[in-house]
Write a protein that holds these residues in place. Structure first.
Motif, mmCIF file in Angstrom:
data_model
loop_
_atom_site.group_PDB
_atom_site.id
_atom_site.type_symbol
_atom_site.label_atom_id
_atom_site.label_comp_id
_atom_site.label_asym_id
_atom_site.label_seq_id
_atom_site.Cartn_x
_atom_site.Cartn_y
_atom_site.Cartn_z
ATOM 1 N N VAL A 45 0.856 -1.197 0.000
ATOM 2 C CA VAL A 45 0.000 0.000 0.000
ATOM 3 C C VAL A 45 0.887 1.242 0.000
ATOM 4 C CG1 VAL A 45 -1.792 1.307 1.223
ATOM 5 C CG2 VAL A 45 -1.765 -1.191 1.388
ATOM 6 N N SER A 46 0.645 2.141 -0.925
ATOM 7 C CA SER A 46 1.206 3.497 -0.865
ATOM 8 C C SER A 46 0.385 4.371 -1.805
ATOM 9 C CB SER A 46 2.705 3.540 -1.190
ATOM 10 O OG SER A 46 3.016 2.728 -2.263
ATOM 11 N N ARG A 47 0.675 5.660 -1.845
ATOM 12 C CA ARG A 47 -0.201 6.555 -2.616
ATOM 13 C C ARG A 47 0.034 6.428 -4.116
ATOM 14 N NH1 ARG A 47 1.773 11.691 0.460
ATOM 15 N NH2 ARG A 47 3.614 10.527 -0.145
ATOM 16 N N THR A 48 1.250 6.103 -4.526
ATOM 17 C CA THR A 48 1.547 5.948 -5.962
ATOM 18 C C THR A 48 0.583 4.946 -6.595
ATOM 19 O OG1 THR A 48 3.863 6.279 -5.425
ATOM 20 C CG2 THR A 48 3.398 5.332 -7.587
ATOM 21 N N LYS A 49 0.053 5.322 -7.746
ATOM 22 C CA LYS A 49 -0.906 4.417 -8.405
ATOM 23 C C LYS A 49 -0.136 3.343 -9.190
ATOM 24 C CE LYS A 49 -5.026 7.158 -8.477
ATOM 25 N NZ LYS A 49 -4.913 7.162 -7.017
ATOM 26 N N LEU A 50 -0.411 2.106 -8.877
ATOM 27 C CA LEU A 50 0.229 0.976 -9.571
ATOM 28 C C LEU A 50 -0.786 -0.155 -9.677
ATOM 29 C CD1 LEU A 50 3.576 0.601 -7.515
ATOM 30 C CD2 LEU A 50 3.379 1.559 -9.807
ATOM 31 N N SER A 51 -0.683 -0.938 -10.746
ATOM 32 C CA SER A 51 -1.513 -2.143 -10.827
ATOM 33 C C SER A 51 -0.775 -3.263 -10.089
ATOM 34 C CB SER A 51 -1.727 -2.522 -12.286
ATOM 35 O OG SER A 51 -0.485 -2.911 -12.844
ATOM 36 N N HIS A 52 -1.465 -4.391 -9.863
ATOM 37 C CA HIS A 52 -0.785 -5.536 -9.226
ATOM 38 C C HIS A 52 0.451 -5.913 -10.045
ATOM 39 C CE1 HIS A 52 -4.150 -5.921 -6.614
ATOM 40 N NE2 HIS A 52 -4.969 -6.465 -7.498
ATOM 41 N N LEU A 53 0.263 -5.947 -11.374
ATOM 42 C CA LEU A 53 1.370 -6.392 -12.236
ATOM 43 C C LEU A 53 2.545 -5.413 -12.217
ATOM 44 C CD1 LEU A 53 -0.358 -7.963 -15.366
ATOM 45 C CD2 LEU A 53 0.992 -9.087 -13.572
ATOM 46 N N GLU A 54 2.198 -4.109 -12.197
ATOM 47 C CA GLU A 54 3.283 -3.106 -12.141
ATOM 48 C C GLU A 54 4.076 -3.251 -10.835
ATOM 49 O OE1 GLU A 54 1.677 0.683 -14.750
ATOM 50 O OE2 GLU A 54 0.755 0.262 -12.811
#
Ligand SMILES: NC(=O)c1ccc[n+]([C@@H]2O[C@H](COP(=O)([O-])OP(=O)(O)OC[C@H]3O[C@@H](n4cnc5c(N)ncnc54)[C@H](OP(=O)(O)O)[C@@H]3O)[C@@H](O)[C@H]2O)c1
Length: 492
Positions: A45-54
Motif C-alpha cells: 500500500v502506498s499513494r503511488t498508483k500501480l496495478s498488481h502487475l506493475e
C-alpha cells in the motif's frame, strides 16, 4: 475466494526504499526456503498508483538487484503472484477503502493479518488509528490475529516515545505491537544469547570481579548520502545509540532469563536498562565525546552551522551487583575507516605476574571480541609461551570461531528475514516492548541535551576514513582505558 485461515502481510510504504531493498527480498528468500505460511499474500500500500502487475514487476527488479546470488527466475515466478497492490493514503479513511475492498474480496470470512508500517514515523499514529477506525485491527478470534510491525525511529525523545505508545495503545494491545530494531534480527546478536546462556565457560567470569570494561562499536563507512535533512535533525545518538547500541549492551549485560520467551527476555533487558545510571547534566557532559566528519556541513540538507554529531563515544555505568564499577564504552560514527559492529570484553589482568616482561612492555590481558558484522566471529585472546626462546617469553595468542568456516555453505541471512518470520509466528522476543523503548530514550536523553543545548560543544572534525576524532582517544585516556583494535574488517 473465502478462506478462513488465510494470512496476509500488508506493507504500508510499498513504493519506498525499505520495501524494495529489504522487505520484499527477505520475503522472497523466506519463500525459497519454504518458510512462509502456505498461501500467504503480500499486499503493498502506498499513494503511488500501480496495478498488481506493475508492483510485481517493480519488486522483481528490486529482488534481482538486492537478493544477490539468491535471485532465481523460476523461484521469482512462483513468488510474484503472492504480491498484490492497493493504492491509497493510509492516513485517511478514504485512502484505506481499496485495502478494505481487497480484504472483503480475498478473505471472505476472515484471515490473520500482519501490517508493516514502512512509512515516515510521523504517520505511525494516524495509520494505526485509521486501521482501527476501519475495524481492520479488530481480533475476531485468536487464530485470526492482527499484528503491527513498526519501523524505527520510535519517537525522537522520551516524551514523544511515551506519547506514541499511548496513541497506538488506544487501539492495539501490547502483544499486537512489534517495534523493530533490525539489529536484534542479526544472527550474531542472537548468538550472543547462545554464547552467554548456552555455555558455562564464561558466565562465572561475566562480572565486575573479572571484567575491567566493555566496548561496543558500531562503525559505518557511509556518509549521510541523501538523508542529510533527516540525519541533521537526528544525529548519531538517535540513529544508533538509543536503539542498536543499547540493545546490544542489554543483551551483553542482562541476567539469564528463565526461558527463551518474549516477555522473560524483555523483562531481563528492561531490568538491565533500569540499572544503567542516568547521568546528571555535568556527568553527561563529562561522559561523551562528539565528532563531525570533514565536509559534513556542506552536505545537502545539513545546516551550515550544524552541531549535530556524526560520531559519539559515551560512557555508561550499570549500578547493580554484577557490573558495579565496570564502565561500558559505546561508540558509533559515519564516514569511518571500516564498517564493523563489535563487542569487546576486556578482562582484568592477573593480580600478580610472575613472568618478567621486556622493559617498557605491558601485559595484554585477556580479551574477548564478538564481531557482529561483517566477518561474523568470536576471538579470545590469551597469553601463551613463545617456544624455543633463550628466556621465558610470553606473547598474546588467539582462538577464534568464524561463522563462515564453521557453517560454510550456510550464508548469514538478512536480519529482516528472521524478524518477519518471527512476527508471522507470533514471537516478539526480538522486538522491543514499550518500556524498553522509553527507558532507552531516558538513558540517551541527557547526552542529547549536551549536544543540543544552545551552548553545545562544537563536535571535533575528523578526517574521512579515520576511526573518529582524535579527542575520542583522549576521552579514553581520561577514563584510563584505550580503544581496542577491531576485528570486523579482517579477511575471514
Ligand atoms: N530505508 C532504510 O534502509 C531504513 C532503515 C531503517 C529504518 N527505516 C524506516 O523505515 C521507514 C520507511 O523508510 P524508507 O526509507 O522506505 O522511506 P521512503 O523510501 O521515503 O518510503 C516511504 C514510503 O511511504 C509511502 N507513503 C508516504 N505517505 C504515505 C501515506 N500517507 N499513505 C501510504 N503510503 C505513504 C511512500 O509512497 P508514496 O509516496 O507512493 O505514498 C513510500 O512508499 C521509515 O520509518 C524509516 O525510518 C528505513
Amino acid at each position: 475466494m473465502s478462506n478462513p485461515l488465510s494470512k496476509t502481510i500488508v506493507i504500508f510504504g510499498a513504493s519506498g526504499d525499505l520495501t524494495a531493498r529489504k522487505l520484499i527480498p527477505s520475503l522472497y528468500r523466506l519463500d525459497r526456503k519454504n518458510r512462509l505460511p502456505e498461501g500467504v499474500r503480500i499486499v503493498g500500500v502506498s499513494r503511488t498508483k500501480l496495478s498488481h502487475l506493475e508492483f510485481q514487476s517493480r519488486m522483481g527488479a528490486a529482488v534481482k538487484q538486492f537478493a544477490g546470488a539468491d535471485w532465481n527466475q523460476e523461484d521469482w515466478d512462483q513468488f510474484a503472484p503472492r504480491l498484490q497492490y492497493c493504492s491509497g493514503d493510509a492516513s485517511t479513511s478514504e485512502g484505506l477503502a481499496s485495502l478494505e475492498e481487497w480484504f472483503k474480496a480475498h478473505e471472505g470470512a476472515g484471515g490473520a493479518r500482519l501490517f508493516y508500517l514502512s512509512v515516515s514515523p510521523d504517520l505511525y499514529g494516524s495509520i494505526v488509528s485509521q486501521l482501527a477506525g476501519a475495524g481492520l485491527t479488530k481480533v475476531p478470534s485468536p487464530e485470526l490475529w492482527r499484528r503491527i510491525i513498526i519501523e524505527k525511529p520510535f519517537g525522537h525523545n522520551t516524551l514523544s516515545a511515551q506519547l506514541l505508545n499511548e496513541e497506538i495503545r488506544q487501539f492495539l494491545k501490547e502483544d499486537q505491537i512489534y517495534r523493530i530494531d533490525h539489529y536484534l534480527g542479526k544472527e550474531t546478536v542472537q548468538n550472543l544469547l547462545v554464547f552467554r546462556f548456552g555455555n558455562t565457560l564464561f558466565e562465572p567470569l561475566w562480572n565486575a570481579n573479572y571484567i575491567d570494561h566493555v566496548q561496543i562499536t558500531v562503525a559505518e563507512t557511509v556518509k549521510v548520502g541523501s538523508r542529510g535533512d533527516y540525519y541533521d535533525r537526528a544525529g548519531v545518538l538517535r540513529d544508533m545509540f538509543q536503539n542498536h547500541l543499547l540493545q546490544i549492551m542489554a543483551i551483553v549485560a542482562m541476567e539469564a532469563p528463565a526461558r527463551y520467551s518474549a516477555d522473560m527476555l524483555r523483562n531481563e533487558k528492561v531490568k538491565l536498562l533500569e540499572a544503567i545510571t542516568i547521568p546528571d547534566p555535568k556527568e553527561a557532559s563529562e561522559s561523551i565525546w562528539t565528532g563531525q566528519y570533514e565536509g559534513y556541513l556542506a552536505e545537502k540538507g545539513v545546516r551550515p552551522d550544524s552541531k549535530t554529531p556524526t560520531y559519539s563515544a559515551i560512557r555508561l555505568n550499570v549500578d547493580n551487583w554484577r557490573w558495579r564499577g565496570v564502565p561500558f564504552f559505546l561508540r558509533s560514527g559515519k564516514a569511518l575507516s571500516s564498517r564493523t559492529s563489535e563487542v569487546q570484553i576486556q578482562f582484568r589482568c592477573p593480580p600478580h605476574l610472575m613472568f618478567s616482561l621486556p622493559p617498557g612492555e605491558k601485559l595484554e590481558c585477556n580479551r574477548l571480541a564478538i564481531s557482529i558484522q561483517p566477518n561474523e566471529s568470536i576471538h579470545l585472546r590469551f597469553q601463551s609461551k613463545v617456544p624455543d626462546q633463550e628466556k621465558m617469553t610470553i606473547a598474546p595468542s588467539e582462538m577464534e570461531f568464524q561463522y563462515g568456516k564453521s557453517y560454510s555453505g550456510v550464508p548469514i541471512p538478512e536480519a529482516y528475514e528472521r524478524l518477519l518470520q518471527d512476527a508471522l509466528g507470533g514471537d516478539a522476543s526480538l522486538f522491543m516492548r514499550s518500556d524498553e523503548i522509553e527507558r532507552s530514550w531516558a538513558i540517551i536523553e541527557p547526552f542529547l541535551n549536551v549536544t543540543e543545548s544552545p551552548d553545545a560543544p562544537i563536535p571535533e572534525e575528523y578526517p574521512l576514513g579515520s576511526m573518529g576524532p582524535v579527542g575520542a582517544d583522549g576521552f579514553m585516556d581520561k577514563n584510563l582505558r584505550e580503544w581496542l583494535p577491531l576485528y570486523g574488517n579482517r579477511p575471514s
